[in-house]
Enzyme design. Structure first.
Site, PDB file in Angstrom:
ATOM      1  N   LYS A  65     -16.375  16.406  -3.924  1.00 48.56           N
ATOM      2  CA  LYS A  65     -15.619  17.611  -3.805  1.00 48.56           C
ATOM      3  C   LYS A  65     -16.360  18.997  -3.934  1.00 48.56           C
ATOM      4  CE  LYS A  65     -10.838  15.772  -4.736  1.00 48.56           C
ATOM      5  NZ  LYS A  65      -9.694  16.008  -5.330  1.00 48.56           N
TER       6      LYS A  65
ATOM      7  N   TYR B 107      -4.558  17.103   3.462  1.00 52.73           N
ATOM      8  CA  TYR B 107      -3.570  16.863   2.253  1.00 52.73           C
ATOM      9  C   TYR B 107      -2.317  17.394   2.632  1.00 52.73           C
ATOM     10  CZ  TYR B 107      -7.554  16.312  -1.137  1.00 52.73           C
ATOM     11  OH  TYR B 107      -8.458  15.770  -1.919  1.00 52.73           O
TER      12      TYR B 107
ATOM     13  N   PHE C   9       0.765  23.125  -5.998  1.00 53.57           N
ATOM     14  CA  PHE C   9      -0.621  23.318  -6.000  1.00 53.57           C
ATOM     15  C   PHE C   9      -1.365  23.529  -4.580  1.00 53.57           C
ATOM     16  CE2 PHE C   9       0.075  19.080  -7.122  1.00 53.57           C
ATOM     17  CZ  PHE C   9      -0.400  18.217  -5.966  1.00 53.57           C
TER      18      PHE C   9
ATOM     19  N   ARG D  75     -10.763   3.431  -7.169  1.00 48.60           N
ATOM     20  CA  ARG D  75      -9.596   4.541  -7.881  1.00 48.60           C
ATOM     21  C   ARG D  75      -9.888   4.218  -9.490  1.00 48.60           C
ATOM     22  NH1 ARG D  75      -6.511   8.324  -5.662  1.00 48.60           N
ATOM     23  NH2 ARG D  75      -5.234   8.297  -7.139  1.00 48.60           N
TER      24      ARG D  75
ATOM     25  N   THR E 163      -6.557  11.509 -12.286  1.00 50.73           N
ATOM     26  CA  THR E 163      -6.645  12.832 -11.530  1.00 50.73           C
ATOM     27  C   THR E 163      -6.889  14.077 -12.675  1.00 50.73           C
ATOM     28  OG1 THR E 163      -4.660  12.070 -10.161  1.00 50.73           O
ATOM     29  CG2 THR E 163      -5.399  14.581 -10.112  1.00 50.73           C
TER      30      THR E 163
ATOM     31  N   ARG F 186     -14.780  10.884 -12.889  1.00 48.99           N
ATOM     32  CA  ARG F 186     -14.159  12.210 -13.252  1.00 48.99           C
ATOM     33  C   ARG F 186     -14.456  12.672 -14.715  1.00 48.99           C
ATOM     34  NH1 ARG F 186      -8.793  11.307  -9.323  1.00 48.99           N
ATOM     35  NH2 ARG F 186      -9.476  12.520  -7.641  1.00 48.99           N
TER      36      ARG F 186
ATOM     37  N   ASN G  43     -11.817  18.407  -9.401  1.00 50.27           N
ATOM     38  CA  ASN G  43     -11.883  17.011 -10.166  1.00 50.27           C
ATOM     39  C   ASN G  43     -12.992  16.173  -9.357  1.00 50.27           C
ATOM     40  OD1 ASN G  43     -10.387  16.436  -8.161  1.00 50.27           O
ATOM     41  ND2 ASN G  43      -8.544  15.483  -9.362  1.00 50.27           N
TER      42      ASN G  43
ATOM     43  N   HIS H   1     -12.688  12.513  -4.618  1.00 50.30           N
ATOM     44  CA  HIS H   1     -11.316  11.902  -3.812  1.00 50.30           C
ATOM     45  C   HIS H   1     -11.594  10.409  -3.620  1.00 50.30           C
ATOM     46  CE1 HIS H   1      -8.034  11.290  -1.150  1.00 50.30           C
ATOM     47  NE2 HIS H   1      -9.060  10.792  -0.434  1.00 50.30           N
TER      48      HIS H   1
ATOM     49  N   GLU I 116      -8.232   8.249   6.694  1.00 47.56           N
ATOM     50  CA  GLU I 116      -9.191   9.401   6.315  1.00 47.56           C
ATOM     51  C   GLU I 116     -10.469   9.223   6.828  1.00 47.56           C
ATOM     52  OE1 GLU I 116      -6.450   9.917   2.006  1.00 47.56           O
ATOM     53  OE2 GLU I 116      -8.422   9.061   1.850  1.00 47.56           O
TER      54      GLU I 116
HETATM   55  P1  ATP Z   1      -7.307  12.540  -4.540  1.00 48.22           P
HETATM   56  O1  ATP Z   1      -6.091  12.177  -3.530  1.00 48.22           O
HETATM   57  O2  ATP Z   1      -8.316  14.011  -4.329  1.00 48.22           O
HETATM   58  O3  ATP Z   1      -8.215  11.395  -4.780  1.00 48.22           O
HETATM   59  P2  ATP Z   1      -5.455  11.939  -6.731  1.00 48.22           P
HETATM   60  O4  ATP Z   1      -5.009  10.647  -5.731  1.00 48.22           O
HETATM   61  O5  ATP Z   1      -5.975  11.463  -8.015  1.00 48.22           O
HETATM   62  O6  ATP Z   1      -6.679  12.692  -6.151  1.00 48.22           O
HETATM   63  P3  ATP Z   1      -3.404  13.458  -5.778  1.00 48.22           P
HETATM   64  O7  ATP Z   1      -1.814  13.468  -6.643  1.00 48.22           O
HETATM   65  O8  ATP Z   1      -3.452  12.858  -4.397  1.00 48.22           O
HETATM   66  O9  ATP Z   1      -4.364  13.186  -6.918  1.00 48.22           O
HETATM   67  O10 ATP Z   1      -3.609  15.098  -5.630  1.00 48.22           O
HETATM   68  C1  ATP Z   1      -4.652  15.250  -4.770  1.00 48.22           C
HETATM   69  C2  ATP Z   1      -5.501  16.356  -5.450  1.00 48.22           C
HETATM   70  O11 ATP Z   1      -4.763  17.681  -5.672  1.00 48.22           O
HETATM   71  C3  ATP Z   1      -6.170  16.043  -6.691  1.00 48.22           C
HETATM   72  O12 ATP Z   1      -7.223  15.435  -6.730  1.00 48.22           O
HETATM   73  C4  ATP Z   1      -6.459  17.537  -7.516  1.00 48.22           C
HETATM   74  O13 ATP Z   1      -7.663  18.015  -6.861  1.00 48.22           O
HETATM   75  C5  ATP Z   1      -5.127  18.498  -6.890  1.00 48.22           C
HETATM   76  N1  ATP Z   1      -4.112  18.141  -7.754  1.00 48.22           N
HETATM   77  C6  ATP Z   1      -3.392  17.079  -8.115  1.00 48.22           C
HETATM   78  N2  ATP Z   1      -2.278  17.602  -8.997  1.00 48.22           N
HETATM   79  C7  ATP Z   1      -2.467  18.990  -9.241  1.00 48.22           C
HETATM   80  C8  ATP Z   1      -2.000  19.829 -10.298  1.00 48.22           C
HETATM   81  N3  ATP Z   1      -0.895  19.745 -11.074  1.00 48.22           N
HETATM   82  N4  ATP Z   1      -2.788  21.189 -10.198  1.00 48.22           N
HETATM   83  C9  ATP Z   1      -3.590  21.499  -9.495  1.00 48.22           C
HETATM   84  N5  ATP Z   1      -4.212  20.698  -8.644  1.00 48.22           N
HETATM   85  C10 ATP Z   1      -3.886  19.252  -8.540  1.00 48.22           C
HETATM   86 MG    MG Z   2      -4.495  11.283  -3.685  1.00 50.65          MG
END
Ligand code: ATP
Ligand code: MG
Length: 144
Positions: free
Chosen positions: A13, A53, A61, A89, A95, A106, A116, A119, A130
């Site tokens: 990212k 997304y 968010f 993962r 996350t 992370r 973070n 992805h 994706e």
């Molecule tokens: P990713 O899909 O990026 O691998 P993830 O699967 O761990 O991450 P998701 O729940 O899919 O988490 O959320 C997608 C992205 O949105 C997160 O990686 C983070 O960048 C952002 N995000 C998630 N939760 C929050 C939150 N509570 N506040 C701000 N940003 C958030």
């Molecule tokens: Mg995700």
């Protein structure tokens, strides 16, 4: 016969890319036994970030996330390995970096729950969707 391998999709990212952590992150990925089968530096437009997304479009968010994900270059890649989605993962960690285990990407590189570092796809189906989002086609090179 070796076990069946499959693929997952990752992005380094904007925060991690800007910090110059791509090399170390790719080294962690390779050390964990994944093979990089496609990769490129690119930047998402705000619109493309929104599309990527879209599943989070109702979350509070979402707007910030799209602005952040389109704020600078990223490194997009397809990774191949046994049980790739689940294993990757695990390697990236929770996350929220506060909850990420030692030894995860992370834990080492994420700045916040939003910025973070990486992805990782959450299912085989999404890994394919994706991957196709970033790579219209890619050649697989044999590791042999
Ligand atoms: P990713 O899909 O990026 O691998 P993830 O699967 O761990 O991450 P998701 O729940 O899919 O988490 O959320 C997608 C992205 O949105 C997160 O990686 C983070 O960048 C952002 N995000 C998630 N939760 C929050 C939150 N509570 N506040 C701000 N940003 C958030
Ligand atoms: Mg995700």
């Amino acid at each position: 016969m070796s076990k069946k391998t499959n693929t997952t999709f990752t992005m380094i990212k904007p925060d991690a890319f800007k910090d110059g952590n791509s090399g170390e992150i790719l080294a962690m990925i390779e050390k964990a036994g994944f093979r990089i089968v496609a990769g490129k530096v690119t930047q998402l437009s705000l619109e493309k970030a929104g599309e990527f997304y879209a599943v989070h479009s109702q979350r509070p968010f979402y707007k910030d996330l799209c602005a952040y994900m389109s704020s600078g270059p990223i490194f997009a890649a397809i990774l191949e390995g046994q049980n790739a989605v689940e294993r990757y993962r695990k390697l990236i960690g929770a996350t929220d970096p506060k909850n990420a285990e030692e030894g995860t990407i992370r834990k080492k590189f994420a700045r916040s729950i939003e910025a973070n570092a990486v992805h990782g796809s959450d299912s085989d189906e999404n890994a394919d969707i994706e991957s196709a989002f970033f790579f219209s086609s890619f050649e697989q090179f044999s590791a042999k």
